[in-house]
Write an enzyme that holds these catalytic residues in place. Structure first.
Site, short mmCIF file in Angstrom:
data_model
loop_
_atom_site.label_atom_id
_atom_site.label_comp_id
_atom_site.label_asym_id
_atom_site.label_seq_id
_atom_site.Cartn_x
_atom_site.Cartn_y
_atom_site.Cartn_z
N ARG A 179 -30.99 58.81 11.64
CA ARG A 179 -29.75 58.11 11.99
C ARG A 179 -30.00 56.98 12.99
O ARG A 179 -29.14 56.13 13.22
CB ARG A 179 -28.74 59.13 12.54
CG ARG A 179 -27.33 58.63 12.68
CD ARG A 179 -26.25 59.71 12.56
NE ARG A 179 -26.59 61.00 13.12
CZ ARG A 179 -26.63 61.31 14.42
NH1 ARG A 179 -26.36 60.39 15.32
NH2 ARG A 179 -26.94 62.54 14.81
N TYR B 59 -9.20 41.13 3.54
CA TYR B 59 -9.54 42.23 2.64
C TYR B 59 -8.66 43.44 2.97
O TYR B 59 -8.47 43.79 4.13
CB TYR B 59 -11.02 42.58 2.83
CG TYR B 59 -11.44 43.78 2.05
CD1 TYR B 59 -11.49 43.74 0.66
CD2 TYR B 59 -11.77 44.98 2.68
CE1 TYR B 59 -11.87 44.86 -0.07
CE2 TYR B 59 -12.15 46.09 1.97
CZ TYR B 59 -12.19 46.02 0.59
OH TYR B 59 -12.55 47.13 -0.13
N LYS C 221 -21.50 43.20 -2.26
CA LYS C 221 -21.05 42.11 -3.10
C LYS C 221 -22.21 41.14 -3.40
O LYS C 221 -23.16 41.53 -4.04
CB LYS C 221 -19.86 41.42 -2.44
CG LYS C 221 -18.80 42.40 -1.88
CD LYS C 221 -17.99 43.10 -2.93
CE LYS C 221 -17.10 44.22 -2.37
NZ LYS C 221 -16.17 43.83 -1.33
#
Ligand SMILES: *Cc1c(COP(=O)(O)O)cnc(C)c1O
Length: 360
Positions: A49, A100, A196
Site C-alpha cells: 500500500r 464530471y 480514459k
C-alpha cells in the site's frame, strides 16, 4: 530512466522513453509487473500500500508528460477523493456546474455531511469564476468539461487563484498532456482519470495526480496510503503500455473529431454540434431524447458505451443517467472519437443521423 536532458523532451518522446528500467545489459526494456503485497524490510517500499516498482514506472512517465511528480491511484475518483481529503473542514470549493458527474457527487456529499462548501459556476464565464475566489480554498477546473464541452480560460483563472492563495486543481482527462499542460500554466494539481485517454484501450480503471510542491505531494501520498486508494499493478502496467502511444492516438482521434464536425455539421437531425475546437470528444445535440436514442441505436461502428478515450469510438446519451445535471440537454450525445479511418466513421455516423430523422 532519467529524462534530464538540457531541454525537456517533447511529450511524444516522453511518452515513449520515460519510466523504463536503467539500460544495463539484460535489463528488460519494460518495467515488469510486480505482484507484491510486501517487500523485504528495511528499504523504501516495505508494504504494497506504500509503493510498488510498477507504479513508479508509470508515475515517472505521467510526471514527465505533465511536468511534475505523479502519483497513481486506484481510479480517477480515488484521486479526486484524496485531494478533497486534504482540505480543512468547511473549505469552500469552486467547481464547474457541468463537471464530471462523479466529481459533482463527491462535492455534493461533502457538503451534505458538512465537510466542505461547494459553489458551482459556469467555468467558461471567467468573471463569474473570479467573483467566487476571495474566500475560496480550492478552484476545481475541468476543461473541456465532461460532457458539456465548455472551455475555461486556464491562464487567467490559475493566475488569479494563485494570487489569492487558492489551491487549483485541473482535471486534465479530456485534453491530456499532449494538448494542454496545466502545471506549466500555474496549476497546483493535475488530475487524470487514467482510465480514459492515458490508457486508451478501455481495459483498466486507474487515476493519477500530478503536483510540483513536495509538501502537497507528501500529503497526497499520505491520503493514498491511509485511505487505501491504491492501484493494482496489472492495471498500472496496462496503462503504461497504452501510454506509449498516447501522442499518436490523441493526434489521430483529434483529427478525426475535427473532420467529423466538418462533415456532420448542418445535418437536419442536429440542433447543435458541440466541439471545443480541440481534443477527441464531440457532442451532437438532438431536439429530444428519442432522436438521440435513435442515433445511438443506429450507430454500428461506434459502440454504445459509457466512458471515453479508447481507440474505438463510443457514444451515449448522457441524460440516460438519472444523476446527470439537468442543464445538460436531454438530446446531448457524448461521442468519444477513436482512431478508425475517418471515411468509415463519417459514413457510420451519417447513416445514424439519417436514421435519427427517419425514425421520427
Ligand atoms: C471518468 C472521469 C473521472 C473519473 O475517473 P474514474 O477513473 O472513472 O474513477 C473524472 N473526471 C473525468 C473528466 C472523467 O471523464
Amino acid at each position: 530512466m532519467s529524462t534530464s536532458a538540457a531541454e525537456p523532451l517533447h511529450p511524444a518522446t516522453a511518452a515513449v522513453v520515460a519510466g523504463r528500467p536503467e539500460p544495463v545489459a539484460d535489463a528488460p526494456l519494460n518495467t515488469p509487473v510486480v505482484f507484491a503485497s510486501t517487500f523485504v524490510g528495511g528499504g523504501d517500499l516495505e508494504y504494497g500500500r506504500f509503493g510498488n516498482p510498477t507504479w513508479t514506472a508509470l508515475e515517472d512517465a505521467i510526471g514527465a508528460l505533465e511536468g511534475g511528480d505523479a502519483l497513481v491511484f486506484a481510479s480517477g475518483m480515488a484521486a479526486t477523493n484524496a485531494v478533497l481529503a486534504t482540505l480543512p473542514i468547511g473549505a469552500k470549493v469552486v467547481a464547474p456546474t457541468h463537471a464530471y458527474l462523479g466529481s459533482l457527487t463527491q462535492l455534493d456529499e461533502g457538503q451534505e455531511r458538512g465537510a466542505l462548501t461547494r459553489v458551482y459556476v459556469d467555468i467558461s464565464d471567467t468573471d463569474a469564476v473570479l467573483a467566487e475566489l476571495d474566500d475560496a480554498a480550492v478552484l476545481w477546473i475541468e476543461s473541456p468539461t465532461n460532457p458539456a464541452l465548455e472551455v475555461a480560460d486556464l491562464a487567467t483563472l490559475l493566475a488569479a487563484a494563485h494570487a489569492k492563495g487558492v489551491l487549483t486543481v485541473v482535471d486534465n482527462t479530456f485534453a491530456t498532456p499532449i494538448l494542454q499542460r496545466p502545471l506549466e500554466l500555474g496549476a497546483d494539481v493535475v488530475l487524470h482519470s487514467a482510465t480514459k485517454f492515458l490508457s486508451g484501450h478501455s481495459d483498466a480503471v486507474l487515476g493519477a495526480l500530478v503536483v510540483r510542491d513536495a509538501e502537497l505531494k507528501a500529503r497526497l501520498i499520505s491520503r493514498r496510503t491511509i485511505l487505501g486508494a491504491t492501484a493494482g499493478p496489472m492495471e498500472v502496467y496496462l496503462v503504461l503500455r497504452g501510454l506509449r502511444t498516447l501522442a499518436l492516438r490523441v493526434e489521430r482521434a483529434s483529427e478525426n473529431a475535427a473532420a467529423l464536425v466538418e462533415r456532420l455539421s448542418g445535418h437536419p437531425a442536429l440542433t447543435e454540434l458541440r466541439y471545443p475546437g480541440f481534443g477527441a470528444i464531440i457532442a451532437p445535440v438532438f431536439a429530444d431524447a428519442a432522436s438521440a436514442e435513435r442515433f445511438v441505436a443506429a450507430a454500428r461502428l461506434a459502440r454504445f458505451a459509457t466512458s471515453l478515450g479508447g481507440v474505438e469510438t463510443t457514444l451515449e446519451r448522457r441524460r440516460r443517467w438519472s444523476g446527470e445535471v439537468v442543464t445538460i440537454p436531454e438530446g446531448l450525445v457524448r461521442v468519444s472519437v477513436g482512431i478508425e479511418h475517418i471515411d468509415d466513421l463519417a459514413a457510420d455516423l451519417t447513416q445514424a443521423l439519417d436514421a435519427a430523422v427517419a425514425g421520427a
